[in-house]
Design a protein around this motif. Structure first.
Motif, mmCIF file in Angstrom:
data_model
loop_
_atom_site.group_PDB
_atom_site.id
_atom_site.type_symbol
_atom_site.label_atom_id
_atom_site.label_comp_id
_atom_site.label_asym_id
_atom_site.label_seq_id
_atom_site.Cartn_x
_atom_site.Cartn_y
_atom_site.Cartn_z
ATOM 1 N N ILE A 9 0.866 -1.177 0.000
ATOM 2 C CA ILE A 9 0.000 0.000 0.000
ATOM 3 C C ILE A 9 0.896 1.218 0.000
ATOM 4 O O ILE A 9 1.807 1.336 0.823
ATOM 5 N N ASP A 10 0.648 2.137 -0.920
ATOM 6 C CA ASP A 10 1.438 3.359 -1.009
ATOM 7 C C ASP A 10 0.843 4.481 -0.166
ATOM 8 O O ASP A 10 1.568 5.259 0.427
ATOM 9 N N THR A 11 -0.480 4.592 -0.148
ATOM 10 C CA THR A 11 -1.122 5.656 0.612
ATOM 11 C C THR A 11 -2.546 5.253 0.967
ATOM 12 O O THR A 11 -3.141 4.401 0.307
ATOM 13 N N PHE A 12 -3.053 5.850 2.015
ATOM 14 C CA PHE A 12 -4.458 5.734 2.395
ATOM 15 C C PHE A 12 -5.093 7.091 2.128
ATOM 16 O O PHE A 12 -4.529 8.115 2.483
ATOM 17 N N PHE A 13 -6.262 7.111 1.526
ATOM 18 C CA PHE A 13 -6.976 8.356 1.297
ATOM 19 C C PHE A 13 -7.959 8.585 2.427
ATOM 20 O O PHE A 13 -8.711 7.686 2.803
ATOM 21 N N VAL A 14 -7.937 9.799 2.963
ATOM 22 C CA VAL A 14 -8.926 10.238 3.943
ATOM 23 C C VAL A 14 -9.633 11.417 3.287
ATOM 24 O O VAL A 14 -9.008 12.423 2.957
ATOM 25 N N GLU A 37 2.609 26.081 3.296
ATOM 26 C CA GLU A 37 2.168 26.126 1.905
ATOM 27 C C GLU A 37 0.674 26.406 1.878
ATOM 28 O O GLU A 37 -0.003 26.355 2.897
ATOM 29 N N ALA A 38 0.154 26.671 0.709
ATOM 30 C CA ALA A 38 -1.291 26.878 0.553
ATOM 31 C C ALA A 38 -1.987 25.514 0.585
ATOM 32 O O ALA A 38 -1.444 24.524 0.116
ATOM 33 N N TYR A 39 -3.165 25.488 1.148
ATOM 34 C CA TYR A 39 -3.908 24.239 1.289
ATOM 35 C C TYR A 39 -5.157 24.274 0.421
ATOM 36 O O TYR A 39 -6.258 24.022 0.882
ATOM 37 N N ASN A 40 -4.980 24.605 -0.850
ATOM 38 C CA ASN A 40 -6.118 24.711 -1.749
ATOM 39 C C ASN A 40 -6.648 23.345 -2.165
ATOM 40 O O ASN A 40 -7.818 23.187 -2.417
ATOM 41 N N GLY A 41 -5.770 22.388 -2.277
ATOM 42 C CA GLY A 41 -6.187 21.050 -2.642
ATOM 43 C C GLY A 41 -5.880 20.742 -4.089
ATOM 44 O O GLY A 41 -5.301 21.542 -4.789
ATOM 45 N N PRO A 42 -6.215 19.605 -4.515
ATOM 46 C CA PRO A 42 -7.166 18.728 -3.856
ATOM 47 C C PRO A 42 -6.570 17.829 -2.770
ATOM 48 O O PRO A 42 -7.318 17.245 -1.991
ATOM 49 N N ILE A 43 -5.231 17.705 -2.710
ATOM 50 C CA ILE A 43 -4.673 16.759 -1.733
ATOM 51 C C ILE A 43 -3.543 17.377 -0.914
ATOM 52 O O ILE A 43 -2.938 18.367 -1.306
ATOM 53 N N TYR A 44 -3.277 16.728 0.211
ATOM 54 C CA TYR A 44 -2.116 17.015 1.056
ATOM 55 C C TYR A 44 -1.670 15.656 1.577
ATOM 56 O O TYR A 44 -2.478 14.885 2.096
ATOM 57 N N ILE A 45 -0.381 15.350 1.423
ATOM 58 C CA ILE A 45 0.129 14.042 1.826
ATOM 59 C C ILE A 45 0.898 14.169 3.135
ATOM 60 O O ILE A 45 1.810 14.983 3.254
ATOM 61 N N LEU A 46 0.498 13.369 4.106
ATOM 62 C CA LEU A 46 1.189 13.275 5.387
ATOM 63 C C LEU A 46 2.222 12.160 5.276
ATOM 64 O O LEU A 46 1.875 11.006 4.974
ATOM 65 N N ASN A 47 3.482 12.495 5.495
ATOM 66 C CA ASN A 47 4.561 11.514 5.418
ATOM 67 C C ASN A 47 4.581 10.714 6.714
ATOM 68 O O ASN A 47 4.783 11.264 7.794
ATOM 69 N N MET A 48 4.410 9.408 6.606
ATOM 70 C CA MET A 48 4.361 8.543 7.783
ATOM 71 C C MET A 48 5.690 7.835 8.033
ATOM 72 O O MET A 48 5.772 6.986 8.904
ATOM 73 N N GLY A 49 6.726 8.192 7.281
ATOM 74 C CA GLY A 49 8.040 7.598 7.485
ATOM 75 C C GLY A 49 8.466 6.732 6.315
ATOM 76 O O GLY A 49 7.635 6.252 5.545
ATOM 77 N N ASP A 50 9.771 6.531 6.193
ATOM 78 C CA ASP A 50 10.322 5.738 5.092
ATOM 79 C C ASP A 50 9.753 4.326 5.098
ATOM 80 O O ASP A 50 9.692 3.672 6.139
ATOM 81 N N GLY A 51 9.344 3.883 3.941
ATOM 82 C CA GLY A 51 8.852 2.522 3.788
ATOM 83 C C GLY A 51 7.439 2.306 4.303
ATOM 84 O O GLY A 51 6.953 1.183 4.308
ATOM 85 N N PRO A 53 3.218 3.453 4.285
ATOM 86 C CA PRO A 53 2.225 4.159 3.459
ATOM 87 C C PRO A 53 1.961 5.557 4.009
ATOM 88 O O PRO A 53 1.994 5.778 5.215
ATOM 89 N N GLY A 54 1.713 6.481 3.110
ATOM 90 C CA GLY A 54 1.355 7.829 3.522
ATOM 91 C C GLY A 54 -0.133 7.943 3.761
ATOM 92 O O GLY A 54 -0.895 7.000 3.531
ATOM 93 N N ILE A 55 -0.533 9.109 4.225
ATOM 94 C CA ILE A 55 -1.953 9.416 4.351
ATOM 95 C C ILE A 55 -2.202 10.619 3.456
ATOM 96 O O ILE A 55 -1.539 11.649 3.588
ATOM 97 N N THR A 56 -3.123 10.475 2.527
ATOM 98 C CA THR A 56 -3.461 11.533 1.597
ATOM 99 C C THR A 56 -4.809 12.111 1.982
ATOM 100 O O THR A 56 -5.826 11.417 1.916
ATOM 101 N N LEU A 57 -4.796 13.355 2.438
ATOM 102 C CA LEU A 57 -6.035 14.063 2.726
ATOM 103 C C LEU A 57 -6.541 14.629 1.407
ATOM 104 O O LEU A 57 -5.787 15.271 0.682
ATOM 105 N N ASP A 58 -7.796 14.388 1.088
ATOM 106 C CA ASP A 58 -8.334 14.740 -0.224
ATOM 107 C C ASP A 58 -9.651 15.493 -0.057
ATOM 108 O O ASP A 58 -10.597 14.968 0.521
ATOM 109 N N ASN A 59 -9.690 16.749 -0.552
ATOM 110 C CA ASN A 59 -10.919 17.539 -0.423
ATOM 111 C C ASN A 59 -11.763 17.562 -1.702
ATOM 112 O O ASN A 59 -12.812 18.195 -1.734
#
Length: 124
Positions: A9-14, A37-51, A53-59
Motif C-alpha cells: 500500500i502506497d497511501t491511504f486516502f482520507v 504552503e497553501a492548502y487549496n487542494g485537492p490533496i495534502y500528503i502526510l509523510n508517515m516515514g520511510d517505507g 504508506p502515507g496518508i493523503t487528505l483529499d478535499n
C-alpha cells in the motif's frame, strides 16, 4: 511471476471537507510539522516515514458533483505503544470518542472521529 498489482500500500486516502483544518488536525494528532504552503487542494500528503504508506487528505475540490460521506468504520489504524497516552492525547484534542479503550488478549484499541466524522482507530 509477473504481478499486475504489487502487494503493498502506497497511501491511504482520507476524504475531508476542509483541507487546511484537516492538515492542521492530523498533523497535531500525529506530532507532524505543518508545511508552510497553501492548502487549496485537492490533496495534502502526510509523510508517515520511510517505507510506510502515507496518508493523503483529499478535499475533492475539482470534482463539481462530489458528495462527501464520512467513513462509518475505520479503514486503517494508527499504532500506539501506550494506548492510555494515545487515548489521553485524542481526548485532549476534543475528538468525539466512538469507544473507550477495549483490551483484547493481544492488543488494545479505541476509535474516535476526525473533524469530518471519519472514524479512526488506534491500536497497540
Amino acid at each position: 511471476m509477473l504481478k499486475a498489482i504489487e502487494n503493498r500500500i502506497d497511501t491511504f486516502f482520507v476524504h475531508v471537507t476542509d483541507l487546511e483544518r484537516s492538515v492542521r488536525w492530523y498533523s497535531k494528532l500525529l506530532g507532524l510539522e505543518v508545511r508552510d504552503e497553501a492548502y487549496n487542494g485537492p490533496i495534502y500528503i502526510l509523510n508517515m516515514g520511510d517505507g510506510r504508506p502515507g496518508i493523503t487528505l483529499d478535499n475533492h475540490c475539482f470534482e463539481k458533483d462530489y458528495r462527501f460521506i464520512p467513513t462509518n468504520q475505520p479503514l486503517f489504524n494508527f499504532s500506539a505503544s501506550d494506548i492510555n497516552e494515545a487515548f489521553n492525547h485524542v481526548t485532549k484534542m476534543g475528538a468525539e470518542l466512538i469507544t473507550d479503550i477495549i483490551t483484547h488478549p493481544d492488543l488494545a484499541e479505541f476509535s474516535f472521529k476526525d473533524p469530518d466524522g471519519n472514524i479512526i482507530m488506534v491500536c497497540t
